[in-house]
Design an enzyme around this catalytic site. Structure first.
Site, short mmCIF file in Angstrom:
data_model
loop_
_atom_site.label_atom_id
_atom_site.label_comp_id
_atom_site.label_asym_id
_atom_site.label_seq_id
_atom_site.Cartn_x
_atom_site.Cartn_y
_atom_site.Cartn_z
N ARG A 31 0.83 -1.21 0.00
CA ARG A 31 0.00 0.00 0.00
C ARG A 31 0.86 1.25 0.00
NH1 ARG A 31 2.57 2.09 3.34
NH2 ARG A 31 2.55 1.85 5.59
N GLU A 37 -0.73 9.87 8.64
CA GLU A 37 0.42 9.08 9.07
C GLU A 37 0.55 9.13 10.59
OE1 GLU A 37 1.63 6.56 7.27
OE2 GLU A 37 2.19 8.03 5.75
N HIS A 38 0.76 7.94 11.16
CA HIS A 38 0.87 7.78 12.61
C HIS A 38 -0.41 8.23 13.31
CE1 HIS A 38 5.03 6.36 12.82
NE2 HIS A 38 5.23 7.13 11.75
N ASP A 40 -3.21 5.97 12.93
CA ASP A 40 -4.06 4.77 13.12
C ASP A 40 -4.06 4.29 14.58
OD1 ASP A 40 -1.44 3.69 12.89
OD2 ASP A 40 -2.02 2.08 11.50
N GLY A 128 11.21 -3.15 3.38
CA GLY A 128 11.80 -2.00 4.08
C GLY A 128 11.59 -0.70 3.32
N GLY A 130 8.63 0.97 3.24
CA GLY A 130 7.49 1.72 3.76
C GLY A 130 6.22 1.50 2.95
N SER A 133 5.38 -4.24 2.97
CA SER A 133 5.70 -5.58 2.51
C SER A 133 5.30 -6.61 3.57
CB SER A 133 7.19 -5.69 2.20
OG SER A 133 7.95 -5.35 3.34
N ASP A 178 -2.23 -0.95 7.61
CA ASP A 178 -1.61 -1.71 6.52
C ASP A 178 -2.39 -3.00 6.22
OD1 ASP A 178 0.16 0.30 6.96
OD2 ASP A 178 1.77 -0.96 7.76
N TYR A 228 9.37 3.50 16.64
CA TYR A 228 7.92 3.43 16.42
C TYR A 228 7.20 3.24 17.75
CZ TYR A 228 3.50 1.96 14.30
OH TYR A 228 2.17 1.85 13.93
C1 GLA Z 1 3.52 1.57 9.86
C2 GLA Z 1 2.47 0.83 10.68
C3 GLA Z 1 1.07 1.42 10.46
C4 GLA Z 1 1.09 2.94 10.67
C5 GLA Z 1 2.23 3.59 9.89
C6 GLA Z 1 2.37 5.04 10.19
O1 GLA Z 1 3.29 1.36 8.49
O2 GLA Z 1 2.44 -0.54 10.31
O3 GLA Z 1 0.16 0.80 11.33
O4 GLA Z 1 1.16 3.27 12.03
O5 GLA Z 1 3.48 2.96 10.16
O6 GLA Z 1 1.27 5.73 9.74
#
Ligand code: GLA
Length: 391
Positions: A31, A37-38, A40, A128, A130, A133, A178, A228
């Protein structure tokens, strides 16, 4: 290469490896997150789309009755042998097969009756990068296991089982974005997901005048590292100070009122999340209205906030965004931002479709000049979520 061609190739590879054709072939997409972003794991909104890059897994029952699962990946020399007669537990951290192993464990813990099988995995989702995968690997495994066991999971339950595999077997405390998009993606649509109610809403994006250009900085990100989890903890701490269950329930005014009670880091993390949730909702409106300049501005703002307040960008991501931004509207770029967890990986740019090859060339050239790293660039339409493929 279409999904069908890719699946056919993996089926051939299976036959070369195991001496017979596969009985099942399952695929799940990676995806790209357009914005959100960040958010969820803060119960907010995200706006990803599935991409035309897939993990494909071809499999057939073992030749003789057996309780052993053999997994091979074209990306690794090390095959996995999983004995279903033993209690399943994670392999050492970093082993590639922890993802499918966690999904297998999820199925067996729900009482699925699994017999031995052999499988071959091949992926066109860069590892890796983003682009999820790991979710593609989990969700393709779950789709295969649905076929093998005849046990169809509801989409939300399937995504949650895969998320749990990532938490428990890969040690990565990811949110739900994801796995949800890899299960629920739809051709020509973004997915606006409310991560609190888990209600997905499809947002059509079929305007042929725009394209999403993905630029892989080829700086690998490693999210199982502590950063993270640290961000998650900082958000929880900020929510606690604000007296709300999650940052979804906070707003800019309450954050400003509480500023004196929190340290600067908690304040900036919360400011990112609160702003990003709002930007995501506005961006979804912008996509519905085909207001591309507005969506683009929100993408730039998202990047700035991730870079300065959330501190998950890196020099190469910033360079990729700044090159796109310097091209600007005049040269067909509406907006650009880092996508995914950060610390490397990809940027995503919203661009005029007819200018995409010139834009790609210019970004690739200048990025390489400035970083001495060769980037990989590609355009993707929004793809469908996981499925079995007839080969
Ligand atoms: C990674 C995590 C997701 C999300 C993103 C940041 O991809 O797997 O759940 O938190 O980072 O948006």
């Amino acid at each position: 290469m279409t999904l069908n061609e890719l699946a056919k190739e993996v089926a051939h590879q299976f036959e070369r490896t195991y001496g017979r054709p596969p009985l099942w072939t399952a695929a799940a997409p990676g995806r790209v997150n357009v914005i959100g972003e960040h958010t969820d794991y803060n119960n907010g909104f995200v706006l990803p789309m599935a991409i035309e890059r897939y993990t494909v897994i071809a499999a057939a029952p073992s030749n003789k009755a057996s309780k052993c699962i053999e997994l091979r990946s074209s990306a690794s020399e090390t095959p996995a042998r999983i004995d279903l007669g033993q209690a399943l537990k994670p392999a050492p951290k970093g082993m590639w097969f922890n993802y499918p192993l966690g999904v297998i464990a999820g199925f067996t813990s729900q009482g699925a009756n699994l017999e031995g099988f052999q499988a071959l995995i091949h992926s066109t989702v860069p590892v890796g990068g983003g682009l999820s995968s790991s979710a593609a690997l989990e969700v393709s495994t779950a789709t295969l296991l649905e076929a093998i066991t005849g046990r169809q999971l509801a989409p939300v339950a399937k995504a949650l089982l895969c998320q749990k595999a990532e938490h428990d077997y890969a040690g990565m405390p990811c949110g739900i974005m994801d796995q949800f998009i890899s299960v629920m993606g739809k051709k020509d649509h973004l997915l606006l997901l409310d991560c609190r109610s888990r209600k997905p809403e499809l947002v059509p994006i079929s305007d042929p005048a725009v394209a999403l250009l993905i630029v892989n900085t080829n700086v690998k990100h490693e999210l199982t590292g502590g950063e993270y989890a640290k961000r998650r903890a900082q958000c929880e701490q900020a929510a606690k100070i604000l007296g709300v269950p999650s940052l979804r329930d906070a707003d800019v005014e309450s954050l400003e009122r509480a500023r004196g009670n929190m340290d600067d880091i908690a304040y900036r993390r919360a400011r990112h999340v609160i702003g990003e949730i709002e930007r995501t909702l506005h961006a979804a409106e912008g996509v519905r209205a085909s207001n591309w300049p507005s969506v683009g501005r929100l993408m730039y703002a998202s990047h700035t906030s991730l870079r300065d307040d959330y501190e998950v960008s890196c020099a190469e991501l910033d360079i990729s965004v700044s090159i796109a931004q310097a091209l600007g509207l005049e040269d067909g770029v509406f907006g650009c931002r880092m996508t995914g967890g950060g610390f490397g990986g990809c940027t995503v740019a919203l661009v005029e479709a007819k200018k995409v090859s010139t834009i790609s060339e210019r970004i690739a050239k200048e990025y390489e000049e400035r970083t001495k790293i060769k980037p990989s660039l590609f355009v993707s339409r929004p793809a469908a979520g996981a499925s079995l493929v007839n080969v």
